[in-house]
Write a protein that holds these residues in place. Sequence first.
Motif: not given
Lengths: 331, 325
Positions: B303-325
């Motif tokens: 699993v990938l822990p997600v702590n805060g806004q920046a990590e949410a964006k990073a995990v979103y990209a890592e899991l291949g869901y796209g990019t968030l800006d």
Amino acid sequence: MPMPASARPESGASGLSRIIDAAPLVIFLGMLIYIGFNAPNFMSFGTMQLVLNQSVPVVVVCLGLSIVVMAGGDDVVSGGIDLSIPATAVICAGIIAQLVTNTDTPLLLAIALALGAAMFIGIVAGLMVTRLGMTPLLTTLALFVAVVGVTKVVTSSRRINVDDPFIIFLRDGEILGISAGVVITLALVLVFYHFIHRTKWGLNLQAVGGSCEAAEISGLKPGHFLFWAFVIAAFTGFLASFFLLARGSGSSPGTENNLMLEMVLATFLGAAFSPRRVVTLWGAVLGAVLVAALSIGFKTMGVNVFWTGLIKGSLILVVLALAALSSRVKS
Amino acid sequence: MSIFRKTAIAGLLASVVFAGSAFAGEHLSLSGKRIGVAVVGTQHFWDREAFNGAVATVEALGGEVMAVDGGRDNQVHADNHDILLAAGVDAVISILGDGAVEPKFEALQDAGIPVFTVDHPSPFSVNNTTSDNYYMGTTIGRYMADAIGGEGKVAVFNAFEGALRICGIRAGLWKYVLADYPGIEIIQPELAEEFANAPEDARKQTLDLLSQYPEGTLDAIHVGCWDQPAIGIVQALEEAGRTDIVVTALDGGPETLEIMAEDGSPFVANVAQQPNLIGSTSAMNVARYFAGETLLPQTYVDVLPVNGQAEAKAVYAELGYGTLD
């Protein structure tokens, strides 16, 4: 012998109406045969038994709905309809599961309390419709929502396992080699059939639903029959709760929506199969079994799960459209 | 980047490489096998992705899929196993489900059809493929405690702790961590969310909760086992202008990562799962079973822990869901 000229168009119309009449059943049988050839093991004793098993709770609530429709007339808005039956079934299942599993209440006492709750719902529905003159469709829809709400309070919206031997017997037991649930349901259908078609009270109930005015002229009180129809319907909800508990080995939240959808579909689909296009007990039972057969068939054929709903819904719409067309051709 | 993140990504890469090599190296095949795939529903991202992962992998391995969908109704899901039994499939992959499926698993086992579960440990299952639920529960406990400064009142949506083992682990370990924070109080009774219509139901329940607990008396709302209710919780907090209340949840599907990535979002911590990989791994396990390998009772997917806004964006990209800006 030459046919009289005046008879020709009529015979053409009746030929057409006969074809349209038979169409719903032909389409369904055709579908089932198609599935039979394409789905592995579909035409087997095991699958047939599975179809019957899975249709059991729907068949039981369909009995209740058909009786309300028979007593109130088949106009969906102003006639008799009771959408609260599945909610009654779910609350009874919830009460029994909660009491038996979480409070060690004896099964019989839990059943008695569930029956009390069901009767209360039936009486409330009956009084609201017959005494206050409320629309059955909206009244019972609101009751459905309210009763489901109370169920959530009773069960805390949580899954409750039930392993009482009686419930397990309904799930796994057999009578004469056939699933106990199926045998008991068949017996219930026969009892209800006898009650509605072979007793004076049942025939009067049908007369009231068929023509309210004619029944009143002959001294029958339509309100009386409709009230009791709601109480009987709630009783079928109570009965269905045992089969829900057996099927799920306990009470799982969220069962009521699917049950309501299938109950309404099966009952009114059943009407499409009856010669006079009216809701009947046997029609509803046949409808419930056919809907189950079709869903199991599609799943067995491996139809893409994302498409099953559309295919099932479209097929039912076609059957109902043909039924409507047939009534128009006849009139 | 936190050490946990690095570990998680390393684990992810390892599992992908492992899965890839398994395809190529072990010559796994499901050719000629018909595999039943039963999923509790396909409305939610997690369920759908686990299902898609299982189906795609069975097909990639040459197997035929017989799929059944419970429509997010646990009883229908349980009944669907009877259909797989009657159809005589070679194996069953069963995704989620509550206690109602247990007798069905037993019947399949009795008929000689091996059952492989996803997120549902069962004595009748050959192997259960799941996320590391223990890590999920403790991590979200720590993150939530940190987010409220180690003290305050917390409401929890926890309908499934007693009904689903995975939820028992996640919510139980969340509580285990909180036991070391005497300043944190879990509001009783706990809330119970709906299974089928979770976001809207949680929205209404949160609005009721907010009227019971006026400003300054509630610090966090946690969802014990998944993330769908969090969508409605955040909506309710925004409607009521109470975004000072912290929201935490589990699963980390794209919808909730998107909410976390918004500026000033009350949704501050999550643990993202990899449902597609979980479904796919379960299908691989079916093939390993038929190849005669001995499987462990549980297979854990990272699993990938997600702590805060920046990590949410990073995990979103890592899991291949796209990019968030």
